[in-house]
Structure formats: C-alpha cells, structure tokens
Design an enzyme around this catalytic site. Structure first.
Site, PDB file in Angstrom:
ATOM      1  N   CYS A   1       0.831  -1.218   0.000  1.00 53.45           N
ATOM      2  CA  CYS A   1       0.000   0.000   0.000  1.00 53.45           C
ATOM      3  C   CYS A   1       0.864   1.265   0.000  1.00 53.45           C
ATOM      4  O   CYS A   1       0.604   2.195  -0.766  1.00 53.45           O
ATOM      5  CB  CYS A   1      -0.974  -0.022   1.167  1.00 53.45           C
ATOM      6  SG  CYS A   1      -0.238  -0.387   2.760  1.00 53.45           S
TER       7      CYS A   1
HETATM    8  N1  LIG Z   1      -3.894  -4.421   5.241  1.00 55.65           N
HETATM    9  C1  LIG Z   1      -3.378  -3.690   4.252  1.00 55.65           C
HETATM   10  O1  LIG Z   1      -3.595  -2.491   4.154  1.00 55.65           O
HETATM   11  C2  LIG Z   1      -2.509  -4.349   3.197  1.00 55.65           C
HETATM   12  C3  LIG Z   1      -2.223  -3.614   2.051  1.00 55.65           C
HETATM   13  C4  LIG Z   1      -1.439  -4.211   1.042  1.00 55.65           C
HETATM   14  C5  LIG Z   1      -0.969  -5.504   1.209  1.00 55.65           C
HETATM   15  N2  LIG Z   1      -1.246  -6.176   2.362  1.00 55.65           N
HETATM   16  C6  LIG Z   1      -0.731  -7.537   2.467  1.00 55.65           C
HETATM   17  O2  LIG Z   1      -1.773  -8.417   2.083  1.00 55.65           O
HETATM   18  C7  LIG Z   1      -1.720  -9.622   2.851  1.00 55.65           C
HETATM   19  C8  LIG Z   1      -3.041  -9.780   3.574  1.00 55.65           C
HETATM   20  O3  LIG Z   1      -3.217  -8.644   4.418  1.00 55.65           O
HETATM   21  P1  LIG Z   1      -4.426  -8.529   5.427  1.00 55.65           P
HETATM   22  O4  LIG Z   1      -4.542  -7.108   5.822  1.00 55.65           O
HETATM   23  O5  LIG Z   1      -5.603  -9.252   4.885  1.00 55.65           O
HETATM   24  O6  LIG Z   1      -3.845  -9.365   6.660  1.00 55.65           O
HETATM   25  P2  LIG Z   1      -4.679 -10.015   7.832  1.00 55.65           P
HETATM   26  O7  LIG Z   1      -5.922  -9.244   8.063  1.00 55.65           O
HETATM   27  O8  LIG Z   1      -3.726 -10.211   8.956  1.00 55.65           O
HETATM   28  O9  LIG Z   1      -5.123 -11.443   7.243  1.00 55.65           O
HETATM   29  C9  LIG Z   1      -4.245 -12.432   6.870  1.00 55.65           C
HETATM   30  C10 LIG Z   1      -4.949 -13.765   7.053  1.00 55.65           C
HETATM   31  O10 LIG Z   1      -4.010 -14.799   6.747  1.00 55.65           O
HETATM   32  C11 LIG Z   1      -4.220 -15.915   7.624  1.00 55.65           C
HETATM   33  N3  LIG Z   1      -2.963 -16.123   8.347  1.00 55.65           N
HETATM   34  C12 LIG Z   1      -2.422 -15.359   9.309  1.00 55.65           C
HETATM   35  N4  LIG Z   1      -1.240 -15.855   9.716  1.00 55.65           N
HETATM   36  C13 LIG Z   1      -1.026 -16.957   8.994  1.00 55.65           C
HETATM   37  C14 LIG Z   1       0.014 -17.901   8.939  1.00 55.65           C
HETATM   38  N5  LIG Z   1       1.095 -17.796   9.722  1.00 55.65           N
HETATM   39  N6  LIG Z   1      -0.100 -18.929   8.095  1.00 55.65           N
HETATM   40  C15 LIG Z   1      -1.181 -19.045   7.303  1.00 55.65           C
HETATM   41  N7  LIG Z   1      -2.210 -18.164   7.304  1.00 55.65           N
HETATM   42  C16 LIG Z   1      -2.116 -17.126   8.125  1.00 55.65           C
HETATM   43  C17 LIG Z   1      -5.351 -15.548   8.560  1.00 55.65           C
HETATM   44  O11 LIG Z   1      -6.544 -16.036   7.968  1.00 55.65           O
HETATM   45  P3  LIG Z   1      -7.147 -17.471   8.339  1.00 55.65           P
HETATM   46  O12 LIG Z   1      -6.719 -17.780   9.720  1.00 55.65           O
HETATM   47  O13 LIG Z   1      -8.615 -17.274   8.176  1.00 55.65           O
HETATM   48  O14 LIG Z   1      -6.571 -18.428   7.332  1.00 55.65           O
HETATM   49  C18 LIG Z   1      -5.356 -14.041   8.506  1.00 55.65           C
HETATM   50  O15 LIG Z   1      -6.644 -13.510   8.790  1.00 55.65           O
HETATM   51  C19 LIG Z   1      -0.523  -9.466   3.795  1.00 55.65           C
HETATM   52  O16 LIG Z   1       0.600 -10.087   3.240  1.00 55.65           O
HETATM   53  C20 LIG Z   1      -0.327  -7.964   3.860  1.00 55.65           C
HETATM   54  O17 LIG Z   1       0.999  -7.590   4.136  1.00 55.65           O
HETATM   55  C21 LIG Z   1      -2.020  -5.640   3.349  1.00 55.65           C
END
Ligand SMILES: NC(=O)c1ccc[n+]([C@@H]2O[C@H](COP(=O)([O-])OP(=O)(O)OC[C@H]3O[C@@H](n4cnc5c(N)ncnc54)[C@H](OP(=O)(O)O)[C@@H]3O)[C@@H](O)[C@H]2O)c1
Length: 342
Positions: free
Chosen positions: A152
C-alpha cells in the site's frame, strides 16, 4: 465467469475482495479458505455479507484450493504466502495467482532475503511474477499469469513519483512521508491497533527501514528514475487510508504549473488516477479504487501527493484490477464505486 478462490479468509484482504466482488459481473468467489474457520459461514465473520453471500469457509489446503477455479487470491502474511503459492503452483502450474503479500514483489532474491528474512526466496518462481501496478506496468500484467500485488505504501509513493521518474526528473534525494490507517496492520488486533490506543496515536515508525523502500526504488528505477529515497511511515488514527507526501529535489527548476501539466498528461486516460487542483484527501477515496494525486513545486523541491484507500487501491481493489487485466476484461469491472463522505 471467472471462478476464484481466496486464502487467508478471515483477514482484511479477503473481506475487501469479497465486498468488491459482490458487484463484479464476471468474478465469482466460489471458495474462501481459512486455517481456523473451516465450516463456519463466511458471513459470520464478514458480517456485511449476511444474506448477500451464502458460502462457508473451507480448510486452507494448497492441494485443494486450486481445484475447479481459474484464479487464486492469496491474502496471507508474507512468509506464509510464498510456500502456499509454491505448493499450489506445483499442482496447478497454469492457474492464475494474485499474491497480496510481499513474497514475490522484489525481483532480486538477495534483496528479498534482506527485507523478508522469514520468507524463502524461491528465485525461479519469483522470476515468473509480474509486479501488478497497472498504471505503470499494464502490459506485463496482461501477459502474465502470476501477479505480485504491490504494497500500500509502495502504491501511494509510486503513483506520486512515477511521472517525475519517467521524465528524467528523479535522480537525487527524495524524502517521502507516508501516513497510514490502522487497517494497514491487518485484522489481528495488536497494541498499536487496539482502539483506545490507536484513536490518539500519531507517530512515526520504522524510520528509513520500511520494507516497501526497495519495492519503490525497484519500480522507479524501471521507470527511468535513480532516486535516493528516505522514507518515514507514520501511524494515524484513521482506519483506512495511505497518504503520501514526497519531496523530490527540483533538479531542473520546473515551476508548479509545469509539474502539474506533466501529471495531467501522464495520467490522462487512467480510470483510477485522478489529478486534482490541490492536495488530495484520504477520506474522499476511502472505500474506492481511486488514487487522487497532486503536485506542486518550490524553488528547491517538487512536492507530490497521493491519497489511496490502503485496503482498495492499496490491496484488494488493485488485485481485482489486475484480475480484470489477466482475463482480458474491462479493467474497471467491479471497481466503479466512488468513495463516500461523510
Ligand atoms: N492491510 C493492508 O492495508 C494491506 C495492504 C497491502 C498488502 N497487504 C498484504 O496483504 C496480505 C493480507 O493482508 P491482510 O490485511 O488481509 O492481513 P490479515 O488481516 O492479517 O489477514 C491475513 C490472514 O491470513 C491468515 N494467516 C495469518 N497468519 C497466517 C500464517 N502464519 N499462516 C497461514 N495463514 C495465516 C489468517 O486467515 P485465516 O486464519 O482465516 O486463514 C489471517 O486472517 C498481507 O501479506 C499484507 O501484508 C495488506
């Protein structure tokens, strides 16, 4: 109709992909995989989907996630995404993958290792991913099957600075100030996202050492820039939003009107980048896939601004924009809604 699966089902990436896909006429999310919620209704976690989407979470098994789908959105943390993608592609080598994490964004495996030490480098696999910032690398996205969706902060900085790089005006020091809302840290609560703490938090973090710096420099150098970036991110009390203010050295002494004309010409015809007449406002783009930009110039600096929603243009919206390109669809399908205010 594109049939797609999402992994990382309980997170914010998944929730935004689901929200946006509801109005997408050609994208159907048929599987949402989760480590811990298999069997539960998706709408029991993403409650805005109650009576909108009738789907239950499935187990997060890379051997099964790709069955019967054309596309997998990988919305896992870095370090978990890479191994999942490797296993998925070993079984379904031709499936389209859009990875939201940082695991495949950096072209050079050594740079990747130095930024993401908990995440394997997968050098051969990495070389097969295109960097999915459509406004800068649209042709590569169209030709690819595998997309590394940008960070982002990287999206905000790149849309603010790329017009200068492309004109040969970005060869010296650039100070970038990035501000983010709490949803940038994901759905898992932490000390810096817990409401009583966050609601009055305004502070810099990771000064000069954020992981997105090599990603920004990599893309800008491919666009003709040779910037020396100093990047300082800040936490703000917002929920959604990334606001970028970038101070580039005014190498050729251009004026404010000339700078603005460069941006207007560069982004003419871009559906999701709006060049404004004054500083953008992160609240105005919240919930939308728009990036609002503006530029001005002083004697010493060209100062470029951008505002995006980190969860949409900074993540899930951009992922859907990339999906549209991968499948030869109108790039804006599912993404037409503007932000809202109040
Ligand atoms: N938030 C932002 O603004 C943003 C912007 C750009 C990119 N990103 C990137 O996009 C990705 C997703 O972001 P997000 O905001 O959706 O993150 P998030 O809310 O923390 O969700 C990630 C999901 O992945 C699963 N997870 C967590 N730890 C894990 C592990 N160790 N092994 C396997 N599954 C795991 C969990 O879902 P389950 O337990 O349901 O499987 C968790 O809810 C990340 O890599 C982040 O850096 C985020």
């Amino acid at each position: 109709m594109i049939r797609a699966a999402i992994v990382g089902g309980s997170g914010y990436g998944a929730s935004e992909l689901l929200r946006l896909s509801v109005t997408h006429p050609e994208l159907s999310i048929v599987r949402v995989a989760s480590r811990k919620l298999a069997g539960k209704p998706v709408a029991s976690v993403h409650r805005f989907l109650y009576q909108v989407l009738d789907l239950a979470f499935e187990p997060a098994d890379p051997r099964k996630t790709g069955d019967g789908v054309d596309l997998v959105f990988v919305a896992l943390p870095h370090g978990a995404a890479g191994p999942f993608v490797a296993e998925l592609l070993a079984i379904h080598p031709d499936i389209r993958v859009i990875d939201l994490s940082g695991d495949f964004r950096l072209a050079d495996p050594e740079t990747h290792r130095s930024c993401y030490d908990e995440s394997p480098a997968f050098p051969e696999l990495r070389a097969t991913f295109a960097y999915g910032l459509p406004e800068l690398f649209r042709d590569e996205v169209k030709k690819s099957r595998r997309i590394a969706n940008p960070g982002c902060f990287a999206t905000g900085s790149l849309l603010a600075l790329a017009p200068l790089a492309e004109r040969g005006l970005l060869n010296g020091p650039v100070a970038v100030d990035g501000k983010t809302g709490s949803s940038g840290s994901g759905a898992e609560p932490g000390p810096k996202t817990h409401h009583p703490e966050r609601t009055s938090l305004l502070a810099a973090y990771s000064p000069l050492s954020h992981r997105h710096v090599p990603e920004i420099e990599q893309a800008l150098s491919r666009k003709g820039g040779r910037p020396r970036l100093s990047f300082v991110p800040h936490s703000t009390p917002l929920v959604r939003g990334v606001y970028t203010t970038a101070y580039a050295t005014n190498e050729k002494g251009i004026g404010a009107a000339e700078a603005l004309e460069i941006y207007r010409a560069r982004y003419a015809g871009e559906r999701f980048v709006r060049v404004l007449d004054g500083p953008p406002d992160a609240g105005v783009v919240a919930g939308s896939n728009f990036a609002d930009v503006w530029v001005t110039a002083s004697r010493d600096h060209v100062i470029a601004f951008s505002a995006i929603d980190n969860l949409v243009k900074g993540m899930a919206g951009q992922a859907i924009q990339n999906a549209n390109l991968l499948f030869g669809l109108d790039e804006s399908l599912g993404l037409a809604a503007p932000g809202s205010r109040p």
